[in-house]
Design an enzyme around this catalytic site. Structure first.
Site, PDB file in Angstrom:
ATOM      1  N   GLU A 247       0.892  -1.173   0.000  1.00 52.82           N
ATOM      2  CA  GLU A 247       0.000   0.000   0.000  1.00 52.82           C
ATOM      3  C   GLU A 247       0.917   1.206   0.000  1.00 52.82           C
ATOM      4  O   GLU A 247       1.516   1.532   1.021  1.00 52.82           O
ATOM      5  CB  GLU A 247      -0.855   0.008   1.266  1.00 52.82           C
ATOM      6  CG  GLU A 247      -1.726  -1.201   1.449  1.00 52.82           C
ATOM      7  CD  GLU A 247      -2.949  -1.148   0.570  1.00 52.82           C
ATOM      8  OE1 GLU A 247      -3.463  -0.045   0.327  1.00 52.82           O
ATOM      9  OE2 GLU A 247      -3.389  -2.212   0.113  1.00 52.82           O
ATOM     10  N   CYS A 281      -2.364   8.981   2.888  1.00 54.73           N
ATOM     11  CA  CYS A 281      -2.078   8.454   1.555  1.00 54.73           C
ATOM     12  C   CYS A 281      -3.257   8.661   0.615  1.00 54.73           C
ATOM     13  O   CYS A 281      -3.081   8.757  -0.590  1.00 54.73           O
ATOM     14  CB  CYS A 281      -1.723   6.986   1.645  1.00 54.73           C
ATOM     15  SG  CYS A 281      -2.953   6.062   2.556  1.00 54.73           S
TER      16      CYS A 281
HETATM   17  P1  NAD Z   1       8.344   5.426   4.422  1.00 53.48           P
HETATM   18  O1  NAD Z   1       8.250   4.534   3.256  1.00 53.48           O
HETATM   19  O2  NAD Z   1       9.526   6.287   4.572  1.00 53.48           O
HETATM   20  O3  NAD Z   1       8.241   4.580   5.761  1.00 53.48           O
HETATM   21  C1  NAD Z   1       7.245   3.581   5.958  1.00 53.48           C
HETATM   22  C2  NAD Z   1       7.780   2.562   6.942  1.00 53.48           C
HETATM   23  O4  NAD Z   1       8.876   1.899   6.322  1.00 53.48           O
HETATM   24  C3  NAD Z   1       8.302   3.171   8.230  1.00 53.48           C
HETATM   25  O5  NAD Z   1       8.029   2.307   9.293  1.00 53.48           O
HETATM   26  C4  NAD Z   1       9.803   3.239   7.997  1.00 53.48           C
HETATM   27  O6  NAD Z   1      10.509   3.127   9.216  1.00 53.48           O
HETATM   28  C5  NAD Z   1      10.023   2.011   7.140  1.00 53.48           C
HETATM   29  N1  NAD Z   1      11.183   2.075   6.261  1.00 53.48           N
HETATM   30  C6  NAD Z   1      11.875   3.157   5.856  1.00 53.48           C
HETATM   31  N2  NAD Z   1      12.904   2.787   5.068  1.00 53.48           N
HETATM   32  C7  NAD Z   1      12.875   1.448   4.986  1.00 53.48           C
HETATM   33  C8  NAD Z   1      13.674   0.470   4.314  1.00 53.48           C
HETATM   34  N3  NAD Z   1      14.700   0.818   3.557  1.00 53.48           N
HETATM   35  N4  NAD Z   1      13.328  -0.831   4.439  1.00 53.48           N
HETATM   36  C9  NAD Z   1      12.280  -1.192   5.181  1.00 53.48           C
HETATM   37  N5  NAD Z   1      11.482  -0.326   5.830  1.00 53.48           N
HETATM   38  C10 NAD Z   1      11.762   0.974   5.732  1.00 53.48           C
HETATM   39  O7  NAD Z   1       7.009   6.256   4.413  1.00 53.48           O
HETATM   40  P2  NAD Z   1       6.512   7.265   5.523  1.00 53.48           P
HETATM   41  O8  NAD Z   1       7.212   8.564   5.322  1.00 53.48           O
HETATM   42  O9  NAD Z   1       6.598   6.647   6.874  1.00 53.48           O
HETATM   43  O10 NAD Z   1       4.966   7.374   5.128  1.00 53.48           O
HETATM   44  C11 NAD Z   1       4.582   8.186   4.091  1.00 53.48           C
HETATM   45  C12 NAD Z   1       4.350   7.424   2.819  1.00 53.48           C
HETATM   46  O11 NAD Z   1       3.566   6.275   3.059  1.00 53.48           O
HETATM   47  C13 NAD Z   1       3.578   8.226   1.810  1.00 53.48           C
HETATM   48  O12 NAD Z   1       4.098   8.029   0.524  1.00 53.48           O
HETATM   49  C14 NAD Z   1       2.189   7.653   1.893  1.00 53.48           C
HETATM   50  O13 NAD Z   1       1.403   7.813   0.761  1.00 53.48           O
HETATM   51  C15 NAD Z   1       2.467   6.252   2.176  1.00 53.48           C
HETATM   52  N6  NAD Z   1       1.299   5.667   2.822  1.00 53.48           N
HETATM   53  C16 NAD Z   1       0.515   4.829   2.094  1.00 53.48           C
HETATM   54  C17 NAD Z   1      -0.649   4.298   2.653  1.00 53.48           C
HETATM   55  C18 NAD Z   1      -1.532   3.365   1.869  1.00 53.48           C
HETATM   56  O14 NAD Z   1      -2.412   2.740   2.438  1.00 53.48           O
HETATM   57  N7  NAD Z   1      -1.336   3.222   0.581  1.00 53.48           N
HETATM   58  C19 NAD Z   1      -0.976   4.608   3.954  1.00 53.48           C
HETATM   59  C20 NAD Z   1      -0.152   5.470   4.669  1.00 53.48           C
HETATM   60  C21 NAD Z   1       1.005   5.988   4.082  1.00 53.48           C
END
Ligand code: NAD
Length: 474
Positions: A247, A281
């Site tokens: 997602e 999101c």
């Molecule tokens: P992010 O991808 O930076 O982080 C998401 C999670 O992944 C966090 O827990 C982070 O610690 C972890 N993470 C970061 N780098 C990683 C790596 N290299 N390997 C594994 N895990 C890692 O995103 P964010 O800034 O926390 O959230 C914002 C983004 O998430 C936006 O793009 C938003 O649209 C998306 N989002 C999508 C949905 C959905 O349902 N589609 C819901 C909420 C947020």
């Protein structure tokens, strides 16, 4: 509560030698602390989940459902307390945070019920001495990886169906808002889930994720976050052909047609743009308004924004807009606005006197060139561009001109148009005269680079199952 052990492996809540403070984005004060683990803890968690899998997979669905109902009741009973913690660690408006926790319980209830519905199929046989059927079995250990923006409800949307399907889980939550999400897991152990069924390790994102994905028992990885990290996880999942459920980011269009109910469209725009301070999101990212109603909609939307109050989400009266997760997010949103203004855009909302902390002023802009970041990127904050359009085909083409396809919204009173636009807006979730499409019974997920798979609804359970085909000779 905030200093209770926060790492869960094989039914025991642990402390780790390394700890990490969780800070309030408004005051910078310490809200709580989490134990910070690494590869060793993550591998131990996956071992525990693997050991617990056979018994949980064979536990009668009724029993699994009863435990999930019990967890839902515990979450509901603690919604105010966990919601207050969530508001403190993520900077959210307290009513939204409490609402998110209460909504999380709904996922456990819905999937507790779904776990007991019929599944599999029996096929008419083509030979007298043959019978054919399918069974659905749990896919294996699930890795659940969640972000900070809705840390409770997004986690519930993964844990509830995975556990209902008979999978065991290893989880990691964002360390920017881990405390309430940890309490959600505590509700599951308090409800009596068998040891090893759910495990939680905090720690460096890539290290924990790699340990989970390299474990042979992990068969599904369910991730919510940015598209960039999703791509990385999908690549890593490919090494062991682990099923990715992703997602990812959005870039939702919010379209107002000339026959829209403008009162409803303005009210919907305020929710779709500013819920969770725009860090959603499915948040509206680009507004497209028909030229016949452009002046009316735009001036009323801007007037509503100008009336907003901005402040600490825990204060009373509750402000309309709370803090962002951190200063980095504030800078990213302000940078998109500044670059748009430099390229000729006009800000049509007032300047705000912001309190100290990670606050970002709400802002609407017009005359935004469609190539600048505010128009092309996911803003993930309280700013947006408003564009004008002339006809339906044109606005559909512009709305779809993005690699993202998570959510979209449109307002119209023409039922034929409802169908035409719903069929051609290339997104997974469409709000039609409705700015709040999320529900436990709804399949959430995106098209294109917004992800793979669906969460919630019947399909949300099936994503954690394998279909087994049985060909039976009599
Ligand atoms: P992010 O991808 O930076 O982080 C998401 C999670 O992944 C966090 O827990 C982070 O610690 C972890 N993470 C970061 N780098 C990683 C790596 N290299 N390997 C594994 N895990 C890692 O995103 P964010 O800034 O926390 O959230 C914002 C983004 O998430 C936006 O793009 C938003 O649209 C998306 N989002 C999508 C949905 C959905 O349902 N589609 C819901 C909420 C947020």
């Amino acid at each position: 509560m905030a200093n209770t052990p926060s790492v869960l492996i094989d039914g025991a809540w642990h402390e780790t030698t390394e700890q990490k403070d969780v800070l309030n984005p408004v005051t910078g004060s310490v809200v709580g602390r989490i134990g910070y683990g690494g590869r060793a803890e993550a591998t131990a968690a996956a071992d525990a989940a693997a050991a617990a899998l056979p018994a949980w997979a064979d536990t009668p669905a009724r029993q699994r459902a009863d435990l999930l109902h019990k967890a839902a009741d515990l979450i509901t009973a603690r919604a105010e307390e966990i919601g207050t913690l969530l508001a403190a660690e993520a900077g959210k408006r307290k009513p939204e945070a409490v609402g998110e926790v209460a909504f999380s319980a709904e996922y456990f209830r819905w999937f507790a019920e779904q776990a007991r519905r019929p599944s599999g199929s029996v096929h008419p046989h083509e030979a007298a001495d043959r019978r054919h059927m399918t069974l659905r079995r749990p896919a294996g250990v699930v890795a659940s990886l969640t972000p900070w923006n809705f840390p409770c409800s997004i986690q519930a949307r993964k844990l509830a169906p995975a556990l209902a399907a008979g999978c065991t889980v290893v989880a990691r939550v964002s360390d920017q808002a881990p405390l309430a999400a940890t309490e959600l897991v505590r509700a599951l152990t308090d409800a009596g889930l068998p040891k090893g069924t759910i495990n939680l390790v905090h720690g460096p994102a890539a290290e924990i994720t790699d340990a989970y994905l390299q474990h042979p028992a992990v068969r599904v990885v369910s991730f919510t976050g940015s598209t960039g990290v999703g791509q990385d996880i999908m690549a890593k999942a490919s090494r062991r052909i682990t099923r990715p459920l992703l997602e990812l980011g959005g870039n939702a269009a919010f379209i107002v047609f000339d026959d829209a109910d403008i009162d409803a469209a303005v009210a919907g725009a305020m929710i779709a743009k500013f819920r969770n301070t725009g860090q959603s999101c499915i948040g509206a990212n680009r507004f497209f308004v028909h030229s016949a109603v452009y002046d009316e909609f735009t001036s009323r939307f801007a007037a509503a924004v100008d009336e907003m109050t901005v402040g600490n989400g825990l204060s009373s009266p509750v402000p309309d807009l709370a803090a962002c997760i951190d200063q980095r997010r504030v800078r990213a949103v302000n940078d998109l606005v500044d670059r748009a203004v430099d390229a000729g855009a006009k800000k049509i909302t007032r300047d705000f006197d912001l309190p100290t902390g990670a606050f970002c002023a709400p802002a609407l802009l017009v005359d935004v060139p469609e190539h600048v970041g505010l128009a092309t990127e996911e803003v993930f904050g309280p700013a947006a561009a408003i564009f004008q359009f002339e006809d339906e085909d044109e606005v559909l083409a512009r709305a779809n001109a993005t690699e993202m396809g998570l959510a979209g919204y449109f307002y119209t009173r023409d039922t034929a148009r409802v169908w035409r636009v719903a069929e051609h807006l290339d997104v997974g979730i469409t709000g039609i005269n409705n700015a709040l499409p999320t529900a436990a019974f709804a399949p959430m997920g995106g098209t294109k680079q917004s992800g793979l798979g669906r969460e919630g609804a019947e399909i949300g359970l099936e994503e954690f199952e394998e279909t087994r085909y049985l060909a039976i000779g009599l």
